[in-house]
Design a protein around this motif. Structure first.
Motif, short mmCIF file in Angstrom:
data_model
loop_
_atom_site.label_atom_id
_atom_site.label_comp_id
_atom_site.label_asym_id
_atom_site.label_seq_id
_atom_site.Cartn_x
_atom_site.Cartn_y
_atom_site.Cartn_z
N LEU A 196 9.10 27.18 35.52
CA LEU A 196 8.81 26.72 34.17
C LEU A 196 8.20 27.85 33.34
O LEU A 196 8.57 28.05 32.18
N ILE A 197 7.31 28.57 33.97
CA ILE A 197 6.67 29.69 33.26
C ILE A 197 7.71 30.77 32.94
O ILE A 197 7.76 31.28 31.82
N ARG A 243 10.96 30.46 32.58
CA ARG A 243 11.89 30.02 31.53
C ARG A 243 11.21 29.98 30.16
O ARG A 243 11.81 30.33 29.15
N SER A 244 9.95 29.56 30.14
CA SER A 244 9.25 29.48 28.85
C SER A 244 9.00 30.87 28.27
O SER A 244 9.04 31.05 27.06
N GLU A 286 11.86 32.08 26.26
CA GLU A 286 12.18 31.28 25.08
C GLU A 286 11.13 31.44 23.99
O GLU A 286 11.46 31.52 22.81
N ASN A 287 9.87 31.41 24.39
CA ASN A 287 8.80 31.53 23.42
C ASN A 287 7.53 32.05 24.08
O ASN A 287 6.68 31.28 24.50
#
Lengths: 354, 508, 303
Positions: C166-167, C169-170, C173-174
């Motif tokens: 999750l980290i 991928r985030s 993205e941002n």
């Protein structure tokens, strides 16, 4: 502005020196004395007209490939395929030169060959631009891959259509001296291609900074959204930029084939594309700066070769020197920015403190 | 109630080119709503980002419950029960609500189902209607803000910092948010509310810190002050708002811009504009009001041809523009000031002179013997700098070196110059200080009085009311109605912005 | 035909390591444009140590180590010094081209005959390798290929089912959201670049000690870039990388097969260029990418 220019020159010099020092340290692994190697280099370059002129011979194609990278870079595009465009240019130059031979006067022949070479490179480059503009393809990947395709085409032709009459090595027959680029310093290999390169670099500078199309290319590169809303069509400019870029890189093929090699040999000048990129970065993509940065890289090349001959240091030292110099130059962008920020902060504190 | 929860003492922060905070000290108490009031660029966000650990202070200390604390990352702040909702939301648009909320707050393998349920329940307990599996990019901004609030609630925050939270809301949504703030502080929590709107301050705050030029210029209880005093503290001087002459826009004047049944479909196949029609007459300002993202951008871009329209007709002074590209349309005499000047309006790494050339590089206006006439361009730009009182060292200065207000003056000057008949001002004063806002407003009114037609898009209702002759309200890509500016009240316009219409009720 | 497919799987193995390396890194916003150089260093380090120790295990470990070191240089310049990713990659690729040749000379001098080693053995998995057709294709490969069978599902699990994923991928993205959540954007990016270096190093070693058993400076010849391209074409996810790598592996195997078959219907160069042409065609044809929003953009906080 003055402070910034001073920073640029100082950090660039520091970057080059650091690159040379680090490369020199590596020579210790081969039990070579770097100080001795470098001093041999300097004396032989400075004492020998031929060797000195060689620097400019080596710089010539680098000016073109560096301009090729820098030009698309101004449109925020990445032409990593200058090497391939150079191959295309070399193929066309050698094919046309062999075809024309001494059938027409030298000047006319050279102009025809030069023009066709540019057209070929421009078409090859233009295709990459078209892929970007029309299909939104990643130009970085496409241009990168196009080099390997160009290489395959060149190798194929050297094995078949362009193979020498002796059919021994994958290379062409030597060119008829009537299509050689004239030497302008007797006793050296320095041909008028170098002058051509300098003139082209100045021309590119004028194109970028003094004409509307150059202005629009830079606008698209710096802010494509604003460009679009101003009615400037990025896709058209992408194609144009890549055509010019391809043409520039192809010119290197012309000067190498007709000015230096006087034939086409498999596997020659495999590094001028990446080196051109390094030069463009060193020169901050400024066409005039590129002339000087290319001369520096030319000197590294000549120096590396001399060190090989005189001190037995392998030719890979050239790539090492180029690589280190490039890396330190990239770091110098960071250093300059830091210096700038600190200077501004210091000024600010002074103002506040009063 | 009056025990200080957090105290800031002597905080100073330098950025590369400006001093953002200078010796800032104030405190926030338990159960208190503290408003941080100031103009754009006063240093409100910076001081709060320091408290939240996003920026590092150059000087000064932070105390919490009397203890000196080092907050070097948002993790430290969160551990102390402090969270912050940024003005530009810090959500991952491509991710779901759940993914956004638990980011950084889970370890190891993630049981998505369990977290989705937990967040769904949390949302419900605060009456937020949010699907935990929805992707952020599919949510309207109002809901996105609720996701941000949920993030804070999920962490059990004790002090919630909100940076300009009402900027993206309708008046009704904003008052609901105020309700939430009160409810949250009633539970003993504290809120710091950053804003530049006096009205909100008077509505929600217990105490007000006024900032100007990076310094604290006032620390007052709400009951001891009024809007007039606050505005003086905030601006530091009196400003005379420009006066509008009332005669313009008569029915007999000729129509300059005419938009008929304009519809636009977005790239995601969602209708962005449906059947939009309006006229703008000579010397008239038509204001477009609405919550940001309801089709304003599309109206502007469809008029200049930057996005294709599915159907409809746009004409300027009788000439049909529908088949023309951007360049041709601009050449008929349209000026367009885009909402986001950083992205759309300026080339930050070019000089001011080169920025003036942006829309006029075609044709031979700036050519001399085939080359750009930099000398003439520079003289022209120097004149603009003088006329518009742009604070810049000269025409050769890089655009990025100027303050936001001065950049905007340059873009305004350029668009006024190129918009011979009609000018679009899209959010012309967003992010500017009041002096610059005043200057831009004067320019807009002056152009109207010269007889130009003006389309003014703004999410600031005060701006819409101050400048417009007529006002159109947009909601979800439709025009809710076009009104004479005297016929609208804040309440009525608020309902229209939220999709309520007198005759039809709420629109789908 | 069966041999061809087995060969295709083998040829796709290093591309898979490389493209998975890119998937991880690019999901945090980092293009590892030094991948070509990382491959080359991996091939070099793997060969040198295997030759000197006779131990393939230490060869692969060294390949990982030099891959990580190369990636560390790249990551330091791009993540912490915030310099341009493409430009930095090209510089590093040039440098390691020189370094690998130079240190071959330092270590081995000028050998009279080419230096060779025995490549990684093909391991026949008991029982499974006896399955008709599939057994030969899937279960008579070397150890690095078998590890790939684990890496694909593992990567899928890590990216989509864990907090680390999750980290990652985030961050691509941002990064601001990651920063605001109190996580160190730069350290995340740097660590993932190091991971990419380890995977890329192994990928490179596959060429030298995986099947050729020798080292030359043109041994990689753009395959790092192809791995880079596969990550793009595979839409930045492990499954896409898997299928992409298979297609390219097949193209390479077909090229080698036709070249070695002796019949020349079409020029050999065409088959050598096939993967590159394929990349161009797919790059042009491929639509609606799922590009990480902040790919290639350094994270800058204060200004």
């Amino acid at each position: 502005m003055n402070e910034k220019l001073r920073d640029l020159i100082l950090t660039d010099i520091a970057a080059v020196l650091l690159g040379l020092i680090l490369s020199g340290l590596l020579m210790l692994f081969l039990d070579k004395n770097p100080i001795q190697a470098y001093s041999v280099l300097f004396t032989s370059v400075l004492n020998d007209k031929y060797t000195f002129a060689e620097i400019f011979v080596k710089a010539t194609p680098l000016i073109f490939t560096a301009l090729a990278f820098a030009f698309t870079f101004k449109a925020n595009l990445f032409n990593i395929g200058a090497q391939g465009q150079f191959y295309i240019g070399a193929i066309i130059s050698v094919a046309m030169s062999l075809f024309l031979g001494d059938s027409i006067p030298r000047g006319l022949a050279l102009i025809i060959i030069f023009a066709l070479t540019i057209v070929g490179g421009a078409l090859w480059g233009g295709l990459i631009g078209l892929a970007k503009a029309r299909f939104k393809a990643n130009e970085f990947l496409v241009s990168m891959m196009s080099t390997y395709v160009a290489l395959a085409i060149m190798n194929y032709l050297l094995r078949t259509k362009l193979l020498e009459t002796k059919m021994e090595y994958p290379q062409t027959d030597p060119l008829n001296p009537s299509v050689w680029l004239p030497i302008f310093i007797p006793g050296t290999r320095l041909h008028i291609g170098f002058i051509l390169a300098v003139v082209v670099a100045i021309g590119i500078w004028v194109l970028l900074y003094k004409t509307p199309i150059g202005y629009r290319i830079r606008v698209v590169g710096m802010n494509p959204d604003a460009a679009r809303l101003a009615g400037i069509s990025a896709s058209k400019l992408y194609v144009i930029a890549f055509m010019i870029s391809g043409g520039l890189a192809a010119m290197a093929g012309f000067t190498e084939v007709n000015g230096v090699q006087h034939m086409l040999v498999q596997g020659f000048n495999t590094d001028i594309g990446p080196a051109g990129l390094g030069i463009a970065i060193l020169a901050n993509a400024n066409p005039i700066g590129i002339i000087f940065a290319s001369i520096l890289f030319g000197a590294l090349k000549v120096g590396g070769t001399i060190m090989g001959q005189m001190s037995g240091i392998p030719a890979s030292i050239i790539e090492i020197m180029q690589g280190f110099v490039m890396i330190f130059v990239i770091m110098s962008y960071f250093v300059r920015n830091e210096i700038d920020v600190r200077r501004e902060k210091r000024k600010l504190r002074k103002v506040v403190g009063q | 109630m009056n025990k200080p929860l957090v105290e800031l003492k002597g905080i100073t922060k330098y950025f590369a080119k400006v001093i953002a905070n200078k010796n800032v000290s104030f405190s926030v108490n338990d159960g208190e709503v503290l408003a941080l009031l100031g103009e754009n660029g006063a240093g409100k966000s910076t001081i709060m980002k320091i408290l939240y650990g996003l920026y590092k202070e150059d000087e000064g200390q932070i105390f919490m419950n009397g203890e000196h604390k080092h907050i070097s990352s948002p993790k430290d702040a969160m551990a102390l029960g402090i969270t912050m909702i940024q003005q530009h939301f810090s959500l991952v648009p491509a991710h779901t609500v759940t993914e956004n909320i638990i980011l950084g707050n889970v370890k190891g393998r993630i049981d998505w189902k369990a977290y989705e349920q937990k967040i769904g329940e949390l949302a419900q307990s605060y009456g937020f209607d949010i699907d935990p599996t929805a992707r952020i990019k599919d949510l309207p901004v109002g809901l996105q803000q609720k996701v941000e609030i949920l993030k804070a609630l999920y962490l059990d925050a004790h002090l919630l910092i909100m940076d300009e939270p009402t900027a993206v809301l309708t008046p009704q949504e904003a008052s609901k948010l105020m309700g939430f703030v009160k409810e949250f502080t009633d539970q003993g929590h504290s809120v710091i509310f950053i804003t530049h709107k006096l009205k909100e301050v008077m509505e929600v705050a217990d105490r007000i810190i006024v900032m100007r030029d990076g310094e604290v210029h006032g620390d007052v209880k709400r009951e001891d002050t009024d809007e007039l005093e606050l505005s003086r503290l905030m601006i530091g001087r009196d400003l005379k708002p420009p006066k509008k002459s009332e005669d313009a826009g008569g029915k007999d004047r000729k129509v300059v811009l005419s938009v008929e049944n304009l519809s636009v479909i977005g790239s995601d196949d969602v209708p962005k504009l449906t059947d939009v029609s309006f006229d703008i007459r000579e010397g008239e300002i038509l204001g477009i009001a609405g919550v940001s993202g309801n089709g304003q951008q599309e109206i502007c871009e469809a008029i200049i041809g930057a996005i294709p329209s599915k159907s409809g007709r746009i004409s300027l002074a009788g000439e049909d523009l529908s088949e023309q590209n951007i360049r041709e349309r601009l050449e008929t005499g349209i000026g367009y000031l885009p909402a986001d000047r950083f992205r759309d309006g300026m080339i930050m790494d070019m000089s001011l002179a080169e920025n003036m050339l942006l829309k006029e590089s075609f044709g031979d206006k700036w050519l001399k013997r085939g080359f750009l006439d930099h000398g003439r361009l520079r003289r022209y730009t120097e004149d603009i700098i003088k006329d518009y009182e742009v604070k810049a060292p000269g025409a050769g200065a890089m655009a990025k070196g100027l303050s936001g207000g001065n950049q905007q003056k340059v873009v305004v000057a350029r668009e006024v110059g190129s918009g011979g008949k009609f000018i679009i001002f899209n959010q012309p004063t967003r992010g500017l200080d009041l002096g610059a806002i005043n200057h831009v407003h004067k320019t807009i009114l002056a152009e109207r009085d010269k007889g130009k037609s003006i389309l003014l898009v703004s999410t600031e209702l005060s701006e819409i009311f101050a400048l417009s002759d007529r006002i159109a309200v947009v909601y979800k890509g439709k025009i809710q109605g076009i009104f004479d500016h005297n016929d609208l009240t804040i309440e009525k316009i608020g309902l229209l912005m939220a999709g309520y219409n007198d005759d039809k009720g709420v629109q789908a | 035909m069966i041999n061809l497919l087995a060969r295709a799987l083998m040829m796709s193995t290093p591309l898979l390591y490389g493209s998975i390396a890119e998937v991880y890194a690019e999901r945090t916003g980092m293009m590892v444009t030094a991948i070509e150089g990382i491959f080359l260093m991996g091939a070099w380090g793997g060969f040198v140590v295997t030759y000197l120790t006779g131990n393939l295990f230490w060869g692969v470990m060294t390949a990982m180590l030099v891959g990580v070191l190369t990636a560390a240089l790249y990551g330091w310049i791009t993540v912490y010094l915030k310099q341009h990713q493409v430009v930095t990659g090209v510089a590093i690729n040039t440098l390691v081209l020189g370094l690998s040749a130079f240190f071959m000379r330092v270590i081995f001098g000028i050998p009279i005959t080419p230096l060779t080693i025995d490549p990684l053995p093909h391991i026949h998995i008991p029982v499974l390798s006896k399955i008709p057709v599939l057994g030969v294709i899937l279960f008579q490969q070397n150890i690095l290929t078998y590890i790939v069978y684990l890496i694909i599902p593992l990567s899928y699990f890590v990216l989509y089912k864990t907090s680390v994923g999750l980290i990652i991928r985030s961050t691509g993205e941002n990064p601001e959201a990651v920063d605001v959540a109190g996580l160190p954007v730069e350290r995340i990016r740097f660590l993932v670049v190091l991971l990419a270096g380890a995977l890329g190093g192994v990928a490179g070693s596959f060429y030298s000690i995986g099947f050729l058993g020798l080292f030359t400076t043109n041994i990689i010849g753009g395959r790092g870039w192809i791995a880079f391209a596969i990550c793009f074409l595979g839409n930045w996810n492990p499954r896409g990388a898997f299928f992409g790598a298979l297609i390219f592996g097949l193209a390479e195997a077909v090229g080698i097969y036709i070249q070695s078959s002796g019949v020349e219907l079409l020029p050999n160069e065409l088959f050598i260029a096939l993967p590159y042409i394929l990349t161009i065609v797919l790059t042009v044809a491929r639509r609606s990418f799922n590009v990480p929003a902040k790919l290639g953009i350094p994270y800058k906080k204060e200004n």
